[in-house]
Scaffold this active site. Sequence first.
Site, PDB file in Angstrom:
ATOM      1  N   GLU A  52       0.872  -1.249   0.061  1.00  9.84           N
ATOM      2  CA  GLU A  52       0.121  -0.051  -0.135  1.00  9.84           C
ATOM      3  C   GLU A  52       0.972   1.192   0.153  1.00  9.84           C
ATOM      4  OE1 GLU A  52      -0.519  -2.560   1.974  1.00  9.84           O
ATOM      5  OE2 GLU A  52      -2.622  -3.206   1.797  1.00  9.84           O
TER       6      GLU A  52
ATOM      7  N   PHE B  51     -11.707  -7.413  13.892  1.00  2.00           N
ATOM      8  CA  PHE B  51     -10.529  -8.014  12.992  1.00  2.00           C
ATOM      9  C   PHE B  51     -10.492  -6.822  12.076  1.00  2.00           C
ATOM     10  CE2 PHE B  51      -9.253 -10.033   8.851  1.00  2.00           C
ATOM     11  CZ  PHE B  51      -8.179 -10.719   9.523  1.00  2.00           C
ATOM     12  N   GLN B  52      -8.868  -6.611  11.818  1.00  2.00           N
ATOM     13  CA  GLN B  52      -8.413  -5.554  11.123  1.00  2.00           C
ATOM     14  C   GLN B  52      -8.941  -4.138  11.340  1.00  2.00           C
ATOM     15  OE1 GLN B  52      -8.466  -7.156   6.958  1.00  2.00           O
ATOM     16  NE2 GLN B  52      -6.244  -7.946   7.468  1.00  2.00           N
TER      17      GLN B  52
ATOM     18  N   LYS C 114     -17.641  -0.665   6.133  1.00  2.00           N
ATOM     19  CA  LYS C 114     -18.178  -1.604   5.158  1.00  2.00           C
ATOM     20  C   LYS C 114     -19.870  -1.666   5.233  1.00  2.00           C
ATOM     21  CE  LYS C 114     -17.366  -6.336   3.638  1.00  2.00           C
ATOM     22  NZ  LYS C 114     -16.949  -7.708   3.857  1.00  2.00           N
TER      23      LYS C 114
ATOM     24  N   MET D 248      24.446   8.758   1.010  1.00  2.00           N
ATOM     25  CA  MET D 248      24.472  10.035   1.837  1.00  2.00           C
ATOM     26  C   MET D 248      24.636  10.156   3.362  1.00  2.00           C
ATOM     27  SD  MET D 248      23.546  13.291   1.311  1.00  2.00           S
ATOM     28  CE  MET D 248      22.587  13.786   0.235  1.00  2.00           C
TER      29      MET D 248
HETATM   30  C1  LIG Z   1      18.534  14.566   0.873  1.00  2.30           C
HETATM   31  C2  LIG Z   1      17.708  15.854   0.627  1.00  2.30           C
HETATM   32  C3  LIG Z   1      18.639  16.887   0.572  1.00  2.30           C
HETATM   33  C4  LIG Z   1      18.073  17.913   0.272  1.00  2.30           C
HETATM   34  N1  LIG Z   1      18.600  19.246  -0.140  1.00  2.30           N
HETATM   35  C5  LIG Z   1      17.826  20.133  -0.699  1.00  2.30           C
HETATM   36  C6  LIG Z   1      18.745  21.306  -1.231  1.00  2.30           C
HETATM   37  O1  LIG Z   1      19.936  21.227  -1.316  1.00  2.30           O
HETATM   38  N2  LIG Z   1      17.937  22.475  -1.874  1.00  2.30           N
HETATM   39  C7  LIG Z   1      16.572  22.444  -1.807  1.00  2.30           C
HETATM   40  O2  LIG Z   1      15.984  23.243  -2.324  1.00  2.30           O
HETATM   41  N3  LIG Z   1      15.777  21.205  -1.419  1.00  2.30           N
HETATM   42  C8  LIG Z   1      16.607  20.095  -0.601  1.00  2.30           C
HETATM   43  N4  LIG Z   1      15.773  19.288  -0.131  1.00  2.30           N
HETATM   44  C9  LIG Z   1      14.110  19.384  -0.185  1.00  2.30           C
HETATM   45  C10 LIG Z   1      13.919  19.977   1.190  1.00  2.30           C
HETATM   46  O3  LIG Z   1      13.851  19.233   2.222  1.00  2.30           O
HETATM   47  C11 LIG Z   1      12.332  20.737   0.672  1.00  2.30           C
HETATM   48  O4  LIG Z   1      11.534  19.600   0.385  1.00  2.30           O
HETATM   49  C12 LIG Z   1      12.325  21.632  -0.179  1.00  2.30           C
HETATM   50  O5  LIG Z   1      13.257  22.636  -0.156  1.00  2.30           O
HETATM   51  C13 LIG Z   1      10.962  22.474  -0.139  1.00  2.30           C
HETATM   52  O6  LIG Z   1      10.634  23.247  -1.434  1.00  2.30           O
HETATM   53  P1  LIG Z   1       9.811  24.412  -1.393  1.00  2.30           P
HETATM   54  O7  LIG Z   1      10.290  25.489  -0.420  1.00  2.30           O
HETATM   55  O8  LIG Z   1       9.638  24.761  -2.992  1.00  2.30           O
HETATM   56  O9  LIG Z   1       8.302  23.918  -0.645  1.00  2.30           O
HETATM   57  P2  LIG Z   1       7.444  23.004  -1.009  1.00  2.30           P
HETATM   58  O10 LIG Z   1       7.130  21.877  -0.126  1.00  2.30           O
HETATM   59  O11 LIG Z   1       7.273  22.496  -2.352  1.00  2.30           O
HETATM   60  O12 LIG Z   1       6.021  23.817  -0.391  1.00  2.30           O
HETATM   61  C14 LIG Z   1       5.484  24.659  -1.499  1.00  2.30           C
HETATM   62  C15 LIG Z   1       5.055  26.111  -0.651  1.00  2.30           C
HETATM   63  O13 LIG Z   1       4.298  26.803  -1.616  1.00  2.30           O
HETATM   64  C16 LIG Z   1       3.204  27.039  -1.163  1.00  2.30           C
HETATM   65  N5  LIG Z   1       2.008  26.831  -2.210  1.00  2.30           N
HETATM   66  C17 LIG Z   1       1.230  25.676  -2.469  1.00  2.30           C
HETATM   67  N6  LIG Z   1       0.531  25.964  -3.717  1.00  2.30           N
HETATM   68  C18 LIG Z   1       0.659  27.143  -3.843  1.00  2.30           C
HETATM   69  C19 LIG Z   1      -0.017  27.903  -4.908  1.00  2.30           C
HETATM   70  N7  LIG Z   1      -0.775  27.510  -5.687  1.00  2.30           N
HETATM   71  N8  LIG Z   1       0.205  29.352  -4.761  1.00  2.30           N
HETATM   72  C20 LIG Z   1       1.117  29.923  -3.796  1.00  2.30           C
HETATM   73  N9  LIG Z   1       2.032  29.175  -3.030  1.00  2.30           N
HETATM   74  C21 LIG Z   1       1.633  27.723  -2.933  1.00  2.30           C
HETATM   75  C22 LIG Z   1       3.023  26.114   0.050  1.00  2.30           C
HETATM   76  O14 LIG Z   1       1.949  26.711   1.058  1.00  2.30           O
HETATM   77  C23 LIG Z   1       4.236  25.986   0.453  1.00  2.30           C
HETATM   78  O15 LIG Z   1       4.657  27.128   1.690  1.00  2.30           O
HETATM   79  C24 LIG Z   1      16.362  18.023   0.286  1.00  2.30           C
HETATM   80  C25 LIG Z   1      15.591  17.144   0.434  1.00  2.30           C
HETATM   81  C26 LIG Z   1      16.232  15.605   0.763  1.00  2.30           C
HETATM   82  C27 LIG Z   1      15.613  14.475   0.996  1.00  2.30           C
HETATM   83  C1  LIG Z   2      12.758   5.308   4.841  1.00  2.00           C
HETATM   84  C2  LIG Z   2      13.931   6.005   5.076  1.00  2.00           C
HETATM   85  N1  LIG Z   2      14.772   5.622   5.926  1.00  2.00           N
HETATM   86  C3  LIG Z   2      15.909   5.996   6.185  1.00  2.00           C
HETATM   87  C4  LIG Z   2      16.400   7.215   5.437  1.00  2.00           C
HETATM   88  C5  LIG Z   2      17.616   7.971   5.835  1.00  2.00           C
HETATM   89  N2  LIG Z   2      18.558   7.970   4.424  1.00  2.00           N
HETATM   90  C6  LIG Z   2      18.656   9.258   3.741  1.00  2.00           C
HETATM   91  S1  LIG Z   2      19.565   8.937   2.314  1.00  2.00           S
HETATM   92  C7  LIG Z   2      19.944   7.292   3.017  1.00  2.00           C
HETATM   93  C8  LIG Z   2      20.855   6.402   1.967  1.00  2.00           C
HETATM   94  C9  LIG Z   2      20.203   6.098   0.737  1.00  2.00           C
HETATM   95  O1  LIG Z   2      20.968   5.269   0.103  1.00  2.00           O
HETATM   96  P1  LIG Z   2      20.982   4.743  -1.633  1.00  2.00           P
HETATM   97  O2  LIG Z   2      19.776   4.617  -1.827  1.00  2.00           O
HETATM   98  O3  LIG Z   2      22.128   3.818  -1.802  1.00  2.00           O
HETATM   99  O4  LIG Z   2      21.446   6.292  -2.090  1.00  2.00           O
HETATM  100  P2  LIG Z   2      22.843   6.864  -2.089  1.00  2.00           P
HETATM  101  O5  LIG Z   2      22.992   8.069  -1.198  1.00  2.00           O
HETATM  102  O6  LIG Z   2      24.182   6.003  -2.144  1.00  2.00           O
HETATM  103  O7  LIG Z   2      22.943   7.621  -3.587  1.00  2.00           O
HETATM  104  C10 LIG Z   2      19.168   7.077   4.108  1.00  2.00           C
HETATM  105  C11 LIG Z   2      19.490   5.662   4.953  1.00  2.00           C
HETATM  106  C12 LIG Z   2      15.410   7.968   4.621  1.00  2.00           C
HETATM  107  N3  LIG Z   2      15.761   9.015   4.036  1.00  2.00           N
HETATM  108  N4  LIG Z   2      14.297   6.932   4.246  1.00  2.00           N
END
Ligand SMILES: Cc1cc2nc3c(=O)[nH]c(=O)nc-3n(C[C@H](O)[C@H](O)[C@H](O)COP(=O)(O)OP(=O)(O)OC[C@H]3O[C@@H](n4cnc5c(N)ncnc54)[C@H](O)[C@@H]3O)c2cc1C
Ligand SMILES: Cc1ncc(C[n+]2csc(CCOP(=O)(O)OP(=O)(O)O)c2C)c(N)n1
Lengths: 182, 590
Positions: free
Chosen positions: B52, B114-115, B164, B482
Amino acid sequence: MNAIAALSPYASVLGKSNIERHTLSVLVDNEPGVLARVVGLFSGRGYNIESLTVAEVAHGEHLSRITIVTTGTPEVIEQISHQLERIVPIHKVTDLSMQDRVIERELAMIKVHGTGEHRSEALRLSEAFRAKVIDATIESFIFELTGSSAKIDDFVELMRPIGLVEVSRTGVAAITRGAKGM
Amino acid sequence: MSKQMTGAEMIVEALKDQGVDTVFGYPGGAVLPIYDALFQQNAVGHVLVRHEQGAAHAAEGYARSTGKVGVLLVTSGPGATNAITGLTDALLDSIPLVCLTGQVPTHLIGSDAFQECDTVGITRHCTKHNYLVRSIEDLPRILHEAFYVARSGRPGPVVVDLPKDVQFASGLYQGPLNIQHKTYQPRLKGDAERIREAVAMMAKAKRPVIYSGGGVINSGPQASKLLRDLVALTGFPITSTLMGLGAYPASGDNWLGMLGMHGTYEANHTMHDCDLMIAVGARFDDRITGRLDAFSPGSKKIHIDIDPSSINKNVKVDLAIVGDCAHVLEDMIGVWRAEGCKADEAALGAWWKQIDHWRARKSLAYRASKTTIKPQYAVQRLYELTKDRDTYITTEVGQHQMWAAQHYHFEEPNRWMTSGGLGTMGYGLPAAIGTQMAHPKSLVIDIAGEASILMNMQEMSTAVQYRLPVKIFILNNEYMGMVRQWQELLHGGRYSESYSAALPDFVKLAEAYGGKGIRCSDPADLDRAILEMIDYPGPVIFDCVVSKEENCFPMIPSGKAHNEMILAELSDDAGVEIGSIIDEKGKMLV
Ligand SMILES: Cc1cc2nc3c(=O)[nH]c(=O)nc-3n(C[C@H](O)[C@H](O)[C@H](O)COP(=O)(O)OP(=O)(O)OC[C@H]3O[C@@H](n4cnc5c(N)ncnc54)[C@H](O)[C@@H]3O)c2cc1C
Ligand SMILES: Cc1ncc(C[n+]2csc(CCOP(=O)(O)OP(=O)(O)O)c2C)c(N)n1
Ligand SMILES: [Mg+2]
């Protein structure tokens, strides 16, 4: 811990120590779970609840009014209002503390045990606070007191050395003065 | 449009009326009546996932790549709890979903039947809104309301929990037309006075930058077009978050690349030194701001967002405009034109000169190799070989995700599906499946890591069943890269549990599922192998064996400011102790 709290993106770095107490009035559609949403928002996002009261105010329209007393920096209080507004069944959020003229009242029932001099002292003080006696035995009273939370706090503190048994308080209900509604 | 029917039939009818052509789901006892109703019609198709969580991410991929509401259907108890990660993911990334969950009959609710689980209780914190339907009379209204709430304002996931007995009951169905929501009416148009003020600030700016985000994508293609118009009109530089990539084309002259923790040197320095920042549908996430008290200290900030709670949440702004991006941008452009505004050309010229100087640092550069495939190189080649096709990219989470964001360049919105807010490993493959369902003729590629892909690997079976030619392009570094990078930076290179010590043979795995497997470890052979992958008409797992200990740079270490980035050159310097760059406070942050 403080340095970390300030660096955390959620705690605004702008307001560190200016904690304020605000009363929010929240008009909600009285559907199942709406109170859980409000309370869950406070616990989930780490906000404080000092008191919370809720009751239906318009039966026909299923409207309830929740009054929440909370504390936080002005930035956090603003966030709380906006986060509440995101809850779908909420009609309106008003920060009553931003209004110039608000009336806040709380009701308390205070049980006091005592005989002799203690008993008459309790009664004298209750008169000074305009508390009502709503139950009495030869060794106890229950007082009903309505007023600001501070007034109730004061009264409870005075009763403590005399023989305070327990207190039940409603939490704050609040409304703005004048002809206009929220 | 009102007709007598059973609850289960109403559900299917409402899906049709809401324009839903595909539901991602998994059956079980509490949703059997709905599956029976689905069986007896053809308008609403169903994709049987293998877990799911996969259904939720598939619905997200479908939604993000089309702009429509994604729909999933799961049974009570474990069906609902398995969907939680996907719902939370959609909440953090503002993706519109409707999740239909089965529930035990109303008279058994609360009896630990159940469930049974308290689905509305559990999902209250990870949905935009949720409903438990207690009677058949409420069902049509709630179904249509759920779609309205999911797609309106700031989009998000909505759960409808369906006991249900309500599915079996019969009642009067109503179409979506006359349903008006009592309380939820988000504001679309921005305040005219504030828009005028914003335009005046823009016309005066000497060092402006536009910082756009996922809200532009949420707002729809028109918002991206208007954003481009505004950039063309003003000549301002523009950067975007991870979630906003594609709203402004990466080939555009004013594009600075992504900003934030792994953003470009020029984007982050421009943000740090600007005198006016215009945030459009972006939420000042901690991956963007770095150290808050050093975030763009000298600038005035304008923030356009549809959600008032996004404003002043992390960063205090000078001018807030609550409204939808497309509406506000249109009005801004209107005012700019009507008032004959002109950007300060001289100041802007000097600003661009400064920016070009930052650009010249080439912060995305890396050391090439003739013997091993560098992960950055793999993404670059993938980009070059697919950019002229109709391509959609999804990712898992980790270094590969960041390299994809840095080296794959997006020209259009809705082409990039990634888990930003929650950072959910296992997102990419199901999201690719959902995307491919919506765009059957397009090329859909999941840029994956070898660890992440195993989290929802079972969905390969779904791809095979529905003949979805998704391509899983694994940057296999044998590490949770990472995690390894952070351990190198923060924990003295003690690689606790981050090595993928036992990996399946991905080629054989692909074959076992009934797909095709390709392995490549030679840079000279990479192009040929990628083309082989593209040309194969079914699902492919591509095991791209890359260098194992590559770090993802540039990087703003946690707790640091935009102008304290680490660049690849510095980190390669012998003798520079990267671990010492992050201080104790920074280590506490994530
Ligand atoms: C490993 C990892 C590394 C990351 N590193 C980076 C990085 O280096 N740089 C980076 O940018 N991000 C990075 N991120 C992503 C980060 O965590 C955030 O998800 C991201 O920066 C959020 O983007 P955003 O500000 O565009 O917001 P979003 O989460 O896209 O939110 C959208 C915003 O716009 C508003 N909004 C929605 N609809 C509308 C509309 N119709 N009109 C006006 N406003 C609206 C919402 O209210 C909200 O405030 C990383 C994520 C991971 C998993
Ligand atoms: C469900 C979940 N568990 C743990 C993490 C923490 N986490 C972030 S990146 C990462 C490693 C990802 O490894 P891989 O898919 O091999 O990507 P790589 O960084 O090597 O490109 C982990 C464990 C996460 N983001 N999501
Ligand atoms: Mg890896």
